[in-house]
Scaffold this motif. Structure first.
Motif, mmCIF file in Angstrom:
data_model
loop_
_atom_site.group_PDB
_atom_site.id
_atom_site.type_symbol
_atom_site.label_atom_id
_atom_site.label_comp_id
_atom_site.label_asym_id
_atom_site.label_seq_id
_atom_site.Cartn_x
_atom_site.Cartn_y
_atom_site.Cartn_z
ATOM 1 N N VAL A 174 41.505 45.578 51.381
ATOM 2 C CA VAL A 174 41.248 46.429 52.507
ATOM 3 C C VAL A 174 39.927 47.359 51.945
ATOM 4 O O VAL A 174 39.366 47.872 53.012
ATOM 5 N N ASP A 175 39.752 47.257 50.735
ATOM 6 C CA ASP A 175 38.445 48.134 50.200
ATOM 7 C C ASP A 175 37.157 47.074 50.603
ATOM 8 O O ASP A 175 36.095 47.435 50.272
ATOM 9 N N GLY A 176 37.396 45.805 51.015
ATOM 10 C CA GLY A 176 36.417 45.247 51.134
ATOM 11 C C GLY A 176 35.894 44.203 50.081
ATOM 12 O O GLY A 176 34.984 43.262 50.205
ATOM 13 N N ASN A 177 36.507 44.421 48.902
ATOM 14 C CA ASN A 177 36.494 43.290 47.786
ATOM 15 C C ASN A 177 37.400 42.264 47.943
ATOM 16 O O ASN A 177 38.043 42.244 48.736
ATOM 17 N N LEU A 178 37.223 41.410 47.092
ATOM 18 C CA LEU A 178 38.258 40.103 46.812
ATOM 19 C C LEU A 178 39.008 40.262 45.867
ATOM 20 O O LEU A 178 38.622 40.232 44.680
ATOM 21 N N PHE A 179 40.430 39.907 46.163
ATOM 22 C CA PHE A 179 41.472 39.503 45.005
ATOM 23 C C PHE A 179 41.315 38.097 44.969
ATOM 24 O O PHE A 179 41.343 37.150 45.850
ATOM 25 N N ILE A 180 41.033 37.730 43.526
ATOM 26 C CA ILE A 180 40.928 36.502 43.032
ATOM 27 C C ILE A 180 41.956 35.966 42.237
ATOM 28 O O ILE A 180 41.872 36.840 41.026
ATOM 29 N N ALA A 186 44.186 37.322 37.601
ATOM 30 C CA ALA A 186 43.723 38.029 38.801
ATOM 31 C C ALA A 186 42.720 39.006 38.448
ATOM 32 O O ALA A 186 42.842 40.175 37.421
ATOM 33 N N ILE A 187 41.648 39.082 39.322
ATOM 34 C CA ILE A 187 40.690 40.228 39.407
ATOM 35 C C ILE A 187 40.483 41.136 40.796
ATOM 36 O O ILE A 187 40.752 39.874 41.811
ATOM 37 N N LEU A 188 39.792 41.952 41.038
ATOM 38 C CA LEU A 188 39.220 42.427 42.092
ATOM 39 C C LEU A 188 37.902 42.485 42.007
ATOM 40 O O LEU A 188 37.248 42.890 41.212
ATOM 41 N N PHE A 189 37.114 41.578 42.972
ATOM 42 C CA PHE A 189 35.801 41.225 42.741
ATOM 43 C C PHE A 189 34.916 41.781 43.892
ATOM 44 O O PHE A 189 35.335 41.411 44.966
ATOM 45 N N ASP A 190 33.958 42.373 43.330
ATOM 46 C CA ASP A 190 32.959 43.174 44.593
ATOM 47 C C ASP A 190 31.826 42.001 44.439
ATOM 48 O O ASP A 190 30.815 41.672 43.547
ATOM 49 N N TYR A 191 31.943 41.110 45.708
ATOM 50 C CA TYR A 191 30.890 40.103 45.660
ATOM 51 C C TYR A 191 29.652 40.457 45.999
ATOM 52 O O TYR A 191 28.633 39.727 45.838
ATOM 53 N N ASN A 192 29.395 41.688 46.699
ATOM 54 C CA ASN A 192 28.047 42.104 46.832
ATOM 55 C C ASN A 192 27.289 42.491 46.003
ATOM 56 O O ASN A 192 26.197 42.368 45.767
ATOM 57 N N ARG A 193 27.881 43.068 44.831
ATOM 58 C CA ARG A 193 27.573 43.639 43.641
ATOM 59 C C ARG A 193 27.619 42.581 42.470
ATOM 60 O O ARG A 193 27.008 42.803 41.328
ATOM 61 N N ASN A 194 28.421 41.893 42.724
ATOM 62 C CA ASN A 194 28.707 40.563 41.656
ATOM 63 C C ASN A 194 29.251 41.259 40.163
ATOM 64 O O ASN A 194 28.956 41.043 39.205
ATOM 65 N N VAL A 195 30.226 41.986 40.709
ATOM 66 C CA VAL A 195 30.863 42.871 39.379
ATOM 67 C C VAL A 195 32.329 42.724 39.800
ATOM 68 O O VAL A 195 33.084 42.988 40.732
#
Length: 503
Positions: A174-180, A186-195
């Motif tokens: 819900v914060d716009g990041n991706l759970f992978i 598992a990580i929470l990944f910000d695909y816009n900033r690649n972090v």
């Protein structure tokens, strides 16, 4: 091998193209000519069909390049995009338009920057699809095409002997990041900033849960959507195979018992931890589908072995329902068994009428119908959850307004009118929205169920007629744009759904 329900109630079903001849000829004497095909270089049979779930009819489709172990998603306008595969299909994007009489696959070569084989797709809040991973592809990209981005997490979770991180489980947070989730991490990944913005605990026991140790995963129903980024999100991961399963089955013919555990975690908690639950039976290669009333169906799979050619044994014939809101220890209910093994390369999807279509199964390198332990299976069958039992007919609502195909916007009030027999009280009604996923290899990509918040109580407007007002999801982080099925659920019995498009 792959299935997707479109917003015209047709199901697009397809297999790899290099199994050899199927039992369905292509129309008008058409043939596929492919010098890369390892089974048959001139093939006049279909490896894809369009199944009309309303009329129970089908027609052959033509897919020209190899879709073996590919992935897909539906775009905001309902178009199915399907990415990758093997050999001549590895950088291909294919598209299929719904609500188009006589339409067929359109194939777009070299639309991918990386070869995508065993990758995962997920629809994003801006309407793009992200394509993550695949065999020896420790990176991600987008459709429409932009550039290639490295994702070290995929190399860190890669088992060099058997991989165990293919078809990673991906959910939009819900914060716009991706759970992978890949392998056991598992990580929470910000695909816009690649972090990587968060690292979650390793799953207890450390057993692998991704292909070929194939478990399955769902995002449990989301509610209290008006809280926006404070909405609670829980992930449930079930089944898989213990370490060493693939090599033991492949090299020694020893088929280890599959995992019988599920792991559940609130991924929005400040200090999240996995809770382990025990299933009624072990299961590898099972499919997990969210049903309209919020319960989870576990179906298909094997009790021992692993994914791969000839590597599974002891087919699990009994579906199981998981009740997320029950107390731990009382969440599983075993359902009536099928007689048809659904093993490697089978799939399952939910239809708008509440049934689950299950199809396929082929643990062989080619189509093999005779003199084998588990023959290639061409049938479709429907699993009908207990809410479709005749004894529940009086509780089942019928939506009268809005009409199917209605467009909605984010954060607006929506009036829903419905009819139902019997008594109705405030606590017995809920409105849900479900995004139909792309299903392959035991994972339903982009699947999510939203429980809408009531803004006005249920009101009776006539004999057996009622209306309720709810608020639509507040952002594309909660509900990425596109088509959803909306259901009225009365006393845990869902109506037939209607199609809504959120923009």
């Amino acid at each position: 091998m792959h299935m997707q329900l479109l917003n015209d109630d047709r199901v697009i079903i397809f297999d790899r193209t290099d199994f050899g001849e199927s039992r369905l000829p292509l129309p008008n004497g058409h043939c596929r000519r492919d010098s890369n095909d390892e089974a048959l270089q001139v093939d006049c049979t279909a490896h894809s069909v369009e199944y009309d779930s309303l009329s129970n009819t089908f027609r052959p489709l033509t897919v020209l390049t190899d879709t073996w172990c590919s992935s897909g998603a539906t775009l905001p306008n309902g178009t199915l995009i399907q990415t990758g595969g093997f050999n001549d299909g590895e950088r291909m994007v294919r598209s299929f338009q719904p609500s188009c009489s006589g339409c067929d696959w359109v194939e777009h070569p070299n639309e991918l920057l990386e070869r995508r084989w065993y990758a995962t797709n997920h629809i994003l809040p801006d309407g793009r699809s992200i394509i993550i991973g695949g065999r020896r592809a420790f990176n991600y990209e987008f459709y429409p095409k932009t550039k290639l981005y490295n994702l070290p997490f995929l190399s860190q979770t890669h088992d060099h002997q058997v991989e165990n991180n293919l078809y990673p489980f991906v959910f939009l947070h819900v914060d716009g990041n991706l759970f992978i989730f890949a392998n056991n991490k598992a990580i929470l990944f910000d695909y816009n900033r690649n972090v990587v913005v968060r690292t979650y605990p390793t799953i207890p026991g450390g057993e692998p849960r991704n292909y070929p140790s194939t478990g399955s995963a769902v995002l449990l129903p989301m509610k209290d959507l008006e809280l926006g980024s404070n909405v609670e999100m829980e992930v449930l991961i079930c089944g898989g195979a213990p370490p060493g399963s693939y090599l033991k089955a492949l090299n020694t013919g020893q088929f280890l018992t599959a995992l019988n555990t599920c792991a559940r975690m609130k991924i929005t908690d400040q200090n999240p931890t996995w809770a382990i639950e025990t299933m009624p039976m072990p299961r590898c290669m099972g499919d997990m589908l969210i049903l309209p009333h919020g319960e989870v169906l576990l179906i298909n799979g094997v009790g021992s072995g692993t994914a791969g050619w000839e590597l599974g044994r002891d087919p699990v014939l009994s579906p199981v329902l998981y009740h997320p809101t029950n107390a731990q220890g009382s969440r599983f209910t075993v359902q009536k068994s099928t007689q048809i093994p659904r093993m490697y390369h089978s799939s399952a999807i939910l239809l708008r009428d509440g049934r689950v279509v299950v199809g396929g199964s082929n643990p062989h390198r080619t189509y093999n119908f005779t003199n084998v332990l588990y023959p290639t299976e061409l049938s479709l069958e429907a699993f009908s959850p207990s809410y479709l039992h005749p004894s529940n007919a009086d509780h089942r609502p019928t939506i009268t307004n809005p009409l199917s195909g209605h467009k909605i916007e984010y954060g607006n009030n929506l009036k829903v009118k419905f009819m139902v027999k019997g008594l109705v009280n405030q606590d017995s009604i809920k409105i849900t929205m479900l995004r139909p996923p792309f299903n392959t290899h035991s994972f339903s990509m982009s699947q999510r169920l939203l429980v809408l918040t009531n803004v006005k109580p249920v009101k009776q407007t006539g004999s057996g007629q009622f209306k309720i007002e709810v608020i639509t999801p507040g952002s594309a982080n909660i509900a990425p744009p596109g088509y959803y099925m909306l259901f009225v659920v009365h006393q845990n019995v869902p109506s037939k759904g209607i199609w809504l498009q959120i923009t």
